[in-house]
Scaffold this active site. Structure first.
Site, PDB file in Angstrom:
ATOM      1  N   ASP A   1       0.829  -1.215   0.000  1.00  0.00           N
ATOM      2  CA  ASP A   1       0.000   0.000   0.000  1.00  0.00           C
ATOM      3  C   ASP A   1       0.865   1.267   0.000  1.00  0.00           C
ATOM      4  OD1 ASP A   1      -1.902   1.965   0.526  1.00  0.00           O
ATOM      5  OD2 ASP A   1      -2.193   1.370   2.617  1.00  0.00           O
TER       6      ASP A   1
ATOM      7  N   HIS B   1      -3.797   4.287   6.915  1.00  0.00           N
ATOM      8  CA  HIS B   1      -2.710   3.831   6.050  1.00  0.00           C
ATOM      9  C   HIS B   1      -1.348   4.112   6.680  1.00  0.00           C
ATOM     10  CE1 HIS B   1      -5.502   3.218   2.661  1.00  0.00           C
ATOM     11  NE2 HIS B   1      -6.099   4.290   3.119  1.00  0.00           N
TER      12      HIS B   1
END
Length: 556
Positions: free
Chosen positions: A196, A369
């Site tokens: 990611d 994140h």
């Protein structure tokens, strides 16, 4: 490592690279295809009228006999939103965690998917075989429960896909990321890491989700009237903290909005959301409660014009209207591209006299994140031979590449791919290979893919310069105009204030039709084209606008 010998491995993305959302990654092991996530994204500003956007999966449908499974990392729409549409064409098993599959089944019901696939529930310690390939999982931290990383074991080494993640040392549910398992996988020699990149530009560490608890308590403190909290519908950890904060202040929470109502119901049913003291109430009870005892939990934090929050701000919501001295909390951040809409919504709500709480300084939101130090930690734990930054816009992927180089990943072994570009591995040697067709499919209402570039072009033209309809009735036998031309304008000019322009346009249509019929042009297409061309030139000369011109020619 798998005993099954894999001569050739190909990895590519049909979505999720160079964009936010629409994540769909494909791993090919010789003839076997594995799909890792299949998500959607919100339409861009110029996609007028479009509801959602999904990846173009033509390559997958053309090779559907080779597809062995769809494997899901977590339940956000950016990662599962395209799966129900994909399952219309593919009959393949779907693997995912309990909460992820529950959300997916709900989405399948929403679009009335007829042919249900086999859903296989997995968890962080699952070790399964799909076809002849071993697949294992590891627990990740994200702002949704039950999120997993995926490991596909091949004879050339493991392929590790993180999904969305961060290293949260104090998660709301007490379940930290599987660092030991990542270290163990890394010690075996990871062939390729797909990680990611969404926060690769952010320095340091992403704060723990539990930080929000203090921020919400502060925001709830001494709120004089009703409190409205806007969150993403599947952010169950955040919703739990809102319930806890409301309970602390002896307020009741009403959940308003179809998507968040469904998500909360599923989370409660599966035990991912706890409400021991019955803080949650039915939205039907809102009007029977004092405003100072009420918390409204809803969505719309991205400024969507038709969201419940926007309707509350405009005073048009049937259950609740934002009033002076209410406190509105945006427990989220704008997605890239939505900043303007969110700013307009905050301004709209501020005009009601309500107190709006938003932004980084208020600590009512933290991202889900990993930031730079966490991304470097993962790279050091896994020690991949090859690395593909995924899930983010190109600048984020590039920043992630620079981080990988800084922790000694060979820059020749980092593939910064575009959608459709493939990385190919043979005998643990990787290279860039041929490109797979990719793109996007637009979902508008019940239509899937029936809105394309031409339809969007027409919508843009209509929104920009309007439409002019020309109605004429002809007697073809005698080359005679029986009635008309009548001109109807919508979004071009106001007819009553532009009578001279419309009259001249009607005369021009009469003249051009006469000339065409004198030249024995009697085909409808020829006559329409003749009218359209002459009228278009005239209107542009007079107005510098190019409305869509639609001639309707009838015969009597």
């Amino acid at each position: 490592m798998s005993n099954q010998q894999t001569e050739k491995i190909r990895i590519f993305a049909l979505g999720g690279l160079g964009e936010t959302g629409k994540n769909l990654y494909v791993v090919e092991l010789d003839e076997d295809i594995f799909i890792l996530d299949a998500g959607c994204m919100h339409p861009e500003d110029d996609m007028l009228g479009v509801d959602i956007v999904i990846p173009d999966t033509t390559y997958l449908t053309e090779n559907k006999d080779r597809i062995k499974a769809i494997i899901l990392s977590h339940g956000h729409e950016e990662h599962i939103g395209a799966v129900p549409y994909l399952l219309r064409d593919l009959k393949v098993p779907v693997y995912g965690s309990k909460f992820t599959l529950a959300l997916l089944k709900d989405q399948c019901d929403e679009i009335k998917l007829k042919n249900r696939p086999k859903f296989h529930e997995v968890h962080a310690d699952s070790k399964i075989k799909i076809a002849k390939t071993p697949v294992s999982f590891f627990r990740t931290n994200h702002n949704i429960p039950d999120s997993l990383g995926i490991v596909i074991h091949t004879s050339q080494g493991p392929i590790l896909y993180t999904g969305d993640f961060k290293f949260d040392q104090n998660p709301v549910d007490g379940k930290t990321m599987d660092i030991d398992k990542l270290t163990e996988i890394g010690s075996k020699g990871v062939l390729c890491l797909l990680s990611d990149s969404s926060h690769a530009e952010m320095p340091g560490y992403t704060p723990s989700e539990t930080v929000v608890a203090d921020g919400l308590r502060d925001a709830f403190h001494e709120a004089p009237k009703a409190i409205v909290v806007s969150v993403f519908s599947t952010h169950i950890h955040r919703i739990q903290q809102v319930i806890d904060a409301a309970e602390n202040k002896e307020r009741k929470v009403a959940v308003v909005g179809k998507p968040i109502e469904r998500a909360v119901a599923i989370a409660q049913e599966l035990g991912f959301l706890v409400d021991e003291n019955e803080t949650l109430i039915s939205k039907k009870e809102i009007k029977d409660r004092n405003r100072e005892d009420l918390v409204i939990l809803t969505t719309g934090s991205q400024g969507e014009p038709l969201s419940d929050l926007t309707k509350m701000g405009k005073g048009s919501h049937p259950l609740f209207k934002i009033e002076k001295k209410d406190r509105i909390i945006f427990s989220s951040r704008p997605n890239p591209g939505n900043e303007k809409l969110v700013s307009q919504l905050i301004d709209l709500i501020s005009r009601t006299g309500a107190d709006v709480v938003y932004g980084k300084t208020k600590k009512v939101h933290v991202p889900g994140h990993a930031s730079q130090e966490e991304l470097k930690l993962l790279l050091n734990l896994v020690k991949p031979q090859y690395f593909i930054p995924i899930s983010g816009e190109y600048r984020m992927q590039h920043a992630h590449r620079e981080l990988a180089i800084s922790v000694n990943v060979d820059q020749e072994n980092i593939f910064l791919l575009e959608k459709g570009e493939t990385a190919e591995f043979t005998k643990r040697k990787g290279k860039r290979a041929n490109k797979i067709p990719s793109g996007h499919v637009l979902i508008d209402g019940l239509g899937v893919g029936d809105v394309g570039n031409i339809v969007l072009r027409d919508r843009r033209l209509l929104s920009k310069d309007g439409i002019l309809v020309v109605v004429v009735t002809l007697n073809k036998k005698h080359n005679q105009i029986l009635s008309g031309p009548d001109i109807i304008s919508r979004g071009f000019v106001y007819v009553r204030e532009s009578e001279e322009l419309i009259n001249e346009a009607e005369k021009l249509v009469t003249k051009s039709l006469g000339e065409a019929m004198e030249q024995n042009q009697t085909e409808w297409s020829q006559l329409k084209s003749h009218v359209r061309d002459r009228l278009s030139r005239y209107l542009y000369e007079k107005t510098k606008r190019r409305p869509m011109i639609m001639p309707i020619i009838m015969e009597a």
